[in-house]
Design a protein around this motif. Structure first.
Motif, PDB file in Angstrom:
ATOM      1  N   TYR A   2       0.409   8.337  -4.168  1.00  0.00           N
ATOM      2  CA  TYR A   2      -0.164   8.682  -5.464  1.00  0.00           C
ATOM      3  C   TYR A   2      -1.681   8.535  -5.555  1.00  0.00           C
ATOM      4  CZ  TYR A   2       4.752   8.275  -6.721  1.00  0.00           C
ATOM      5  OH  TYR A   2       6.102   8.428  -6.768  1.00  0.00           O
ATOM      6  N   ALA A   3      -2.302   7.735  -4.687  1.00  0.00           N
ATOM      7  CA  ALA A   3      -3.752   7.547  -4.771  1.00  0.00           C
ATOM      8  C   ALA A   3      -4.334   7.280  -3.391  1.00  0.00           C
ATOM      9  CB  ALA A   3      -4.081   6.402  -5.727  1.00  0.00           C
ATOM     10  N   PRO A   4      -4.204   8.236  -2.472  1.00  0.00           N
ATOM     11  CA  PRO A   4      -4.676   8.010  -1.099  1.00  0.00           C
ATOM     12  C   PRO A   4      -6.169   7.718  -1.014  1.00  0.00           C
ATOM     13  CG  PRO A   4      -4.117  10.320  -1.476  1.00  0.00           C
ATOM     14  CD  PRO A   4      -3.605   9.567  -2.646  1.00  0.00           C
ATOM     15  N   ASP A   5      -6.950   8.235  -1.963  1.00  0.00           N
ATOM     16  CA  ASP A   5      -8.391   8.006  -1.936  1.00  0.00           C
ATOM     17  C   ASP A   5      -8.743   6.550  -2.235  1.00  0.00           C
ATOM     18  OD1 ASP A   5      -8.763  10.652  -1.373  1.00  0.00           O
ATOM     19  OD2 ASP A   5      -9.182  11.251  -3.442  1.00  0.00           O
ATOM     20  N   ALA A   6      -7.809   5.809  -2.798  1.00  0.00           N
ATOM     21  CA  ALA A   6      -8.059   4.402  -3.132  1.00  0.00           C
ATOM     22  C   ALA A   6      -7.837   3.481  -1.941  1.00  0.00           C
ATOM     23  CB  ALA A   6      -7.148   3.976  -4.287  1.00  0.00           C
ATOM     24  N   LEU A   7      -7.394   4.033  -0.829  1.00  0.00           N
ATOM     25  CA  LEU A   7      -7.115   3.228   0.353  1.00  0.00           C
ATOM     26  C   LEU A   7      -8.324   3.140   1.281  1.00  0.00           C
ATOM     27  CD1 LEU A   7      -3.543   4.502   1.304  1.00  0.00           C
ATOM     28  CD2 LEU A   7      -4.119   2.162   0.638  1.00  0.00           C
ATOM     29  N   HIS A   9       2.684   2.897  -2.079  1.00  0.00           N
ATOM     30  CA  HIS A   9       2.549   3.772  -3.247  1.00  0.00           C
ATOM     31  C   HIS A   9       1.183   4.450  -3.294  1.00  0.00           C
ATOM     32  CE1 HIS A   9       1.074  -0.179  -4.157  1.00  0.00           C
ATOM     33  NE2 HIS A   9       0.629   0.141  -5.368  1.00  0.00           N
ATOM     34  N   TYR A  10       0.153   3.805  -2.747  1.00  0.00           N
ATOM     35  CA  TYR A  10      -1.164   4.439  -2.709  1.00  0.00           C
ATOM     36  C   TYR A  10      -1.139   5.682  -1.827  1.00  0.00           C
ATOM     37  CZ  TYR A  10      -3.363   0.366  -4.923  1.00  0.00           C
ATOM     38  OH  TYR A  10      -3.731  -0.615  -5.806  1.00  0.00           O
ATOM     39  N   HIS A  11      -0.412   5.607  -0.730  1.00  0.00           N
ATOM     40  CA  HIS A  11      -0.327   6.757   0.169  1.00  0.00           C
ATOM     41  C   HIS A  11       0.266   7.970  -0.542  1.00  0.00           C
ATOM     42  CE1 HIS A  11      -1.429   5.161   4.203  1.00  0.00           C
ATOM     43  NE2 HIS A  11      -1.135   4.001   3.647  1.00  0.00           N
ATOM     44  N   THR A  50       0.787  -1.245   0.000  1.00  0.00           N
ATOM     45  CA  THR A  50       0.000   0.000   0.000  1.00  0.00           C
ATOM     46  C   THR A  50       0.816   1.291   0.000  1.00  0.00           C
ATOM     47  OG1 THR A  50      -0.077   0.012   2.426  1.00  0.00           O
ATOM     48  CG2 THR A  50      -1.841  -1.187   1.281  1.00  0.00           C
ATOM     49  N   TYR A 106      -5.522  -5.480  -2.268  1.00  0.00           N
ATOM     50  CA  TYR A 106      -4.245  -4.763  -2.348  1.00  0.00           C
ATOM     51  C   TYR A 106      -3.057  -5.681  -2.510  1.00  0.00           C
ATOM     52  CZ  TYR A 106      -7.106  -0.882  -0.751  1.00  0.00           C
ATOM     53  OH  TYR A 106      -8.084   0.079  -0.653  1.00  0.00           O
TER      54      TYR A 106
END
Length: 317
Positions: free
Chosen positions: A137-142, A133-135, A131, A315
């Motif tokens: 580049y795409a925090p809303d996907a977490l 990279h989500y933090h 996870t 994930y």
């Protein structure tokens, strides 16, 4: 600890304890043991308290948890859930208060992905939630409450030309995780342990030790970050099996068994392999698949409390 007869490092603390105790089964000074029997599994926690205990068992001071369950190697959902829960609880015991909700965790899958019996670590990374990279580049996907985790399967020296320790140290220096979780296949002293036991400890790991190919130790002292090591036995040295077979045969026919003679004969037969011939069962593919999924979920549940398994699987890499 080393099995002195065959010069084999003993990966599992519970087997080192058994070897030290021998037939007397006496308590070992400097070593504390706690056994918990559940419906489908047995949990043995061995705590090495001081240097005396460390010297006796041939491993560092710390806590070693062994979860044993013969059905582990088959896909039994009831046993699986019990093991995952036990792993989650054991992870909290081993980590203590070292980890905060926002801390980054580095997952490391040790071993050779080209050799099935040694692929436990790389497959662990494949099934683990990643996870970090989500933090960025795409925090809303977490899902809310998910910490940053990153993973690496560094391979082995013979494939990459790189020492595993050097790869991991470089990543630790760059990423600066609060915790490192390393998963690796282990060598057992008893064929019954293949695919039926999971060992967890907070003392790190020495890759390749069980098959006589020892690499640089992955420990908190060397890396500057706490290390939780997890493993499952997937192989047994052929010398161990041969010696047990000779002993059993002698007992069955009423013949005297001579340990030295047995060792000498086995060493002579296995000399072309330098004593490092390992044996793994033909169903090792299924064992690796089942145990890897269980280990990855046990770790994930402990790192992402409150997150459902269905969400965690989304994930996985």
């Amino acid at each position: 600890m080393i099995n002195r007869e065959f010069n084999i490092y003993i990966d599992m603390a519970i087997e080192a304890r058994d070897l030290v105790r021998g037939a007397s089964d006496q308590e070992i000074s400097g070593v504390k043991e706690d056994i918990k029997q559940l419906k489908n599994i047995k949990i043995t926690t061995i705590t090495i308290l001081d240097q005396n205990g460390a010297e006796k068992l041939g491993r560092p001071i710390g806590t070693y948890v062994t979860i044993e369950s013969p059905p582990l190697k088959i896909n039994d959902p009831y046993v699986r859930d019990e093991i995952v829960e036990a792993m989650e609880e054991s992870m909290h015991t081993l980590i203590g208060e070292k980890l905060k909700p926002q801390d980054t965790v580095l997952l490391v899958g040790l071993g050779n992905w080209r050799a099935t019996a040694d692929a436990l670590g790389p497959r662990f990374i494949e099934y683990s939630p990643i996870t970090r990279h989500y933090h960025s580049y795409a925090p809303d996907a977490l899902v809310e409450g998910m910490r940053p985790t990153c993973g690496i399967a560094p391979g082995v020296l013979g494939i990459t030309g790189l020492e595993t320790f050097d790869v991991i140290k470089g990543i630790v220096e760059k990423v600066q995780p609060a915790l490192l979780v390393a998963v690796d296949a282990l060598a057992a002293q008893d064929v019954k342990r293949i695919g039926t036991s999971i060992q967890m400890c907070n003392t790190g790991i020495q890759p390749g030790s069980g098959v006589g190919n020892t690499r640089h130790a992955i420990t908190e002292q060397e890396l500057g970050v706490p290390v939780i090591a997890i493993g499952c036995p997937t192989i047994v040295n052929a010398a161990i099996i041969a010696n047990e077979a000779v002993k059993k045969f002698c007992y069955n026919i009423g013949a005297p068994f001579n340990e030295t003679t047995s060792f000498d004969a086995i060493k002579e037969i296995l000399s072309p392999f330098g004593g490092s011939l390992g044996v793994t069962p033909k169903e090792i593919d299924e064992i690796i698949e089942n145990t890897t999924r269980i280990i990855s979920m046990g770790v994930a549940r402990s790192l992402f409390p409150g997150i459902s398994e269905e969400q965690l699987l989304l994930y996985a890499t």
